[in-house]
Design an enzyme around this catalytic site. Structure first.
Site, short mmCIF file in Angstrom:
data_model
loop_
_atom_site.label_atom_id
_atom_site.label_comp_id
_atom_site.label_asym_id
_atom_site.label_seq_id
_atom_site.Cartn_x
_atom_site.Cartn_y
_atom_site.Cartn_z
NE ARG A 106 -4.23 -1.50 0.14
CZ ARG A 106 -4.36 -2.56 -0.68
NH1 ARG A 106 -3.42 -2.84 -1.56
NH2 ARG A 106 -5.44 -3.31 -0.62
CG HIS A 124 -3.15 -0.89 -6.82
ND1 HIS A 124 -3.52 -0.27 -5.66
CD2 HIS A 124 -3.24 -2.22 -6.56
CE1 HIS A 124 -3.85 -1.18 -4.75
NE2 HIS A 124 -3.69 -2.38 -5.28
P1 NDP Z 1 -1.42 -11.63 4.86
O1 NDP Z 1 -2.38 -11.09 5.84
O2 NDP Z 1 -1.58 -13.04 4.42
O3 NDP Z 1 0.07 -11.47 5.42
C1 NDP Z 1 0.48 -10.34 6.10
C2 NDP Z 1 1.90 -10.54 6.62
O4 NDP Z 1 2.35 -9.31 7.18
C3 NDP Z 1 2.00 -11.60 7.72
O5 NDP Z 1 3.18 -12.35 7.56
C4 NDP Z 1 2.09 -10.76 8.99
O6 NDP Z 1 2.83 -11.34 10.06
C5 NDP Z 1 2.85 -9.56 8.49
N1 NDP Z 1 2.61 -8.40 9.37
C6 NDP Z 1 1.43 -7.79 9.64
N2 NDP Z 1 1.60 -6.79 10.54
C7 NDP Z 1 2.92 -6.78 10.82
C8 NDP Z 1 3.72 -5.98 11.68
N3 NDP Z 1 3.19 -5.01 12.44
N4 NDP Z 1 5.04 -6.25 11.74
C9 NDP Z 1 5.59 -7.24 11.00
N5 NDP Z 1 4.88 -8.04 10.15
C10 NDP Z 1 3.57 -7.81 10.08
O7 NDP Z 1 -1.47 -10.65 3.61
P2 NDP Z 1 -1.21 -10.99 2.06
O8 NDP Z 1 0.12 -11.62 1.92
O9 NDP Z 1 -2.34 -11.69 1.45
O10 NDP Z 1 -1.22 -9.51 1.44
C11 NDP Z 1 -0.33 -8.52 1.90
C12 NDP Z 1 -0.75 -7.15 1.39
O11 NDP Z 1 -0.49 -7.02 0.00
C13 NDP Z 1 -2.25 -6.83 1.48
O12 NDP Z 1 -2.63 -6.42 2.78
C14 NDP Z 1 -2.42 -5.72 0.47
O13 NDP Z 1 -2.24 -4.46 1.08
C15 NDP Z 1 -1.27 -5.97 -0.53
N6 NDP Z 1 -1.78 -6.34 -1.86
C16 NDP Z 1 -1.44 -5.56 -2.93
C17 NDP Z 1 -1.85 -5.90 -4.19
C18 NDP Z 1 -1.45 -5.09 -5.37
O14 NDP Z 1 -1.96 -5.32 -6.47
N7 NDP Z 1 -0.51 -4.17 -5.24
C19 NDP Z 1 -2.69 -7.09 -4.43
C20 NDP Z 1 -2.97 -7.84 -3.24
C21 NDP Z 1 -2.53 -7.47 -2.00
P3 NDP Z 1 2.31 -12.68 10.80
O15 NDP Z 1 2.57 -13.78 9.79
O16 NDP Z 1 3.16 -12.77 12.00
O17 NDP Z 1 0.85 -12.50 11.07
C1 OXD Z 2 -5.67 -6.14 -2.93
C2 OXD Z 2 -5.29 -5.22 -3.98
O1 OXD Z 2 -5.56 -5.80 -1.76
O2 OXD Z 2 -5.64 -5.47 -5.16
O3 OXD Z 2 -6.09 -7.26 -3.26
O4 OXD Z 2 -4.61 -4.26 -3.71
#
Ligand code: NDP
Ligand code: OXD
Length: 312
Positions: free
Chosen positions: A224, A272
């Site tokens: 993001r 994006h």
């Molecule tokens: P998940 O919820 O599966 O994974 C999130 C990860 O971030 C976990 O490993 C979690 O740790 C870690 N995390 C969360 N908070 C913290 C923190 N405070 N400190 C350290 N680590 C942290 O998310 P996804 O992998 O599915 O997606 C990640 C992000 O990608 C989405 O939230 C979205 O914003 C972005 N996205 C962007 C897209 C694009 O087109 N650009 C498309 C899809 C998603 P833990 O394992 O310990 O819980």
């Molecule tokens: C998502 C994205 O969060 O597309 O899936 O950014």
């Protein structure tokens, strides 16, 4: 059972058609301000008015992985947010990150410039062991990316909230290990959810720690725009502290036409687009989860339910 669909910037018709086909017993329609209360919603970035007018919602099914546009709203009291669980996004994310990484590591932009000038000349190859890649967030997308990067024999580091053990990935956890993670990473890939804890995590102070504080750090932000303090990036690129950045997400989207990121020679911008929602797979996943909830009445039976305390 009633399902309402409210998708900002996305036409709802194909989603409604697909959901009707997958859930023939459900009444599926596009949300309008006077719509009858629904049991479940399929949403992308709905307005607060939507939540205020749907007090009976039990399930709010987001058509993306990131739920930051929902966690900032006041939600109906019983509602649970359910995120998309991969649904075809992780392979795209792995492609995107590997492309950005390899393009930088192999200096393909330099070769493209040479080719435009008709120049046949080799560039000094970089050493893979000098390019450790640090993935922030090892969730559904981050783990797939870490594995894909490891396939190309780059050293891989990972940083998460809770401690992890993943083969081939040196794992760091929590704020106590953030500095060590940054120092051990030359290329940083952000795949964190946007929460109060992670907003602004890529800022001057943290970016300067990349690669042990030496020049050459590289930023790939695919999570993001709010993770990056945008005003901090260009000075670090211009004074040589950082080598470059590939950015897919921005504080304001679409990225304004006069934003300096568009034209900076060390920044590559995409709109994006790193991992697009796949409609068919997403409808199948959401319909399957709605069926499971309706059969058992319990959100704990399905994957991807957001923990309101953690915000992801
Ligand atoms: P998940 O919820 O599966 O994974 C999130 C990860 O971030 C976990 O490993 C979690 O740790 C870690 N995390 C969360 N908070 C913290 C923190 N405070 N400190 C350290 N680590 C942290 O998310 P996804 O992998 O599915 O997606 C990640 C992000 O990608 C989405 O939230 C979205 O914003 C972005 N996205 C962007 C897209 C694009 O087109 N650009 C498309 C899809 C998603 P833990 O394992 O310990 O819980
Ligand atoms: C998502 C994205 O969060 O597309 O899936 O950014």
């Amino acid at each position: 059972m009633r399902i309402t669909v409210c998708l900002t910037d996305t036409r709802p018709e194909s989603w409604i058609e697909g959901l009707r086909a997958a859930l023939p017993d459900a009444e599926v329609s596009a949300w309008t301000p006077d719509a009858a209360p629904a049991d479940h919603a399929v949403v992308w970035a709905p307005p607060q008015a939507f939540m205020d007018q749907q007090p009976s919602l039990r399930g709010i099914f987001n058509i993306g992985a990131g739920v930051d546009a929902l966690t900032k709203l006041r939600l109906p009291p019983e509602a649970r947010i359910v995120r998309l669980d991969d649904a075809g996004m992780s392979v795209q994310m792995a492609e995107y990150v590997c492309h950005a990484l390899i393009r930088h590591f192999r200096d393909f932009d330099g070769y493209a410039a040479d080719a435009r000038d008709g120049r046949w000349s080799y560039r000094k190859p970089n050493v893979r062991q000098d390019f450790p890649v640090g993935v922030m967030g090892l969730g559904v997308l981050g783990q797939r990316v870490a594995k894909a990067v490891a396939q190309f024999d780059f050293p891989v580091k990972g940083w998460t909230r809770s401690p992890k053990q993943i083969e081939g990935v040196q794992c760091f956890a929590g704020h106590a290990q953030l500095d060590a993670f940054l120092a051990a990473s030359r290329v940083v890939v952000c795949l964190l959810p946007l929460t109060p804890d992670t907003r602004g995590i890529l800022r001057r102070e943290t970016l300067q720690k990349l690669h042990g504080g030496r020049p050459g750090g590289y930023v790939i932000n695919v999570a993001r725009g709010g993770h990056l303090v945008e005003a901090d990036l260009i000075p670090l690129l211009d004074d040589g502290s950082l080598a470059g950045a590939t950015l897919d997400v921005f504080e304001t989207e679409p990225l304004p036409a006069d934003h300096p990121f568009w034209r900076h020679p060390k920044i590559d911008v995409t709109p994006h687009a790193s991992a697009r929602t796949q409609r068919e797979e997403s409808i199948a996943q959401i319909a399957g989860k709605i069926r499971a909830v309706e059969a058992g009445g319990d959100f704990d039976r399905i994957a991807g339910v957001v923990d309101p305390q953690r915000g992801y």
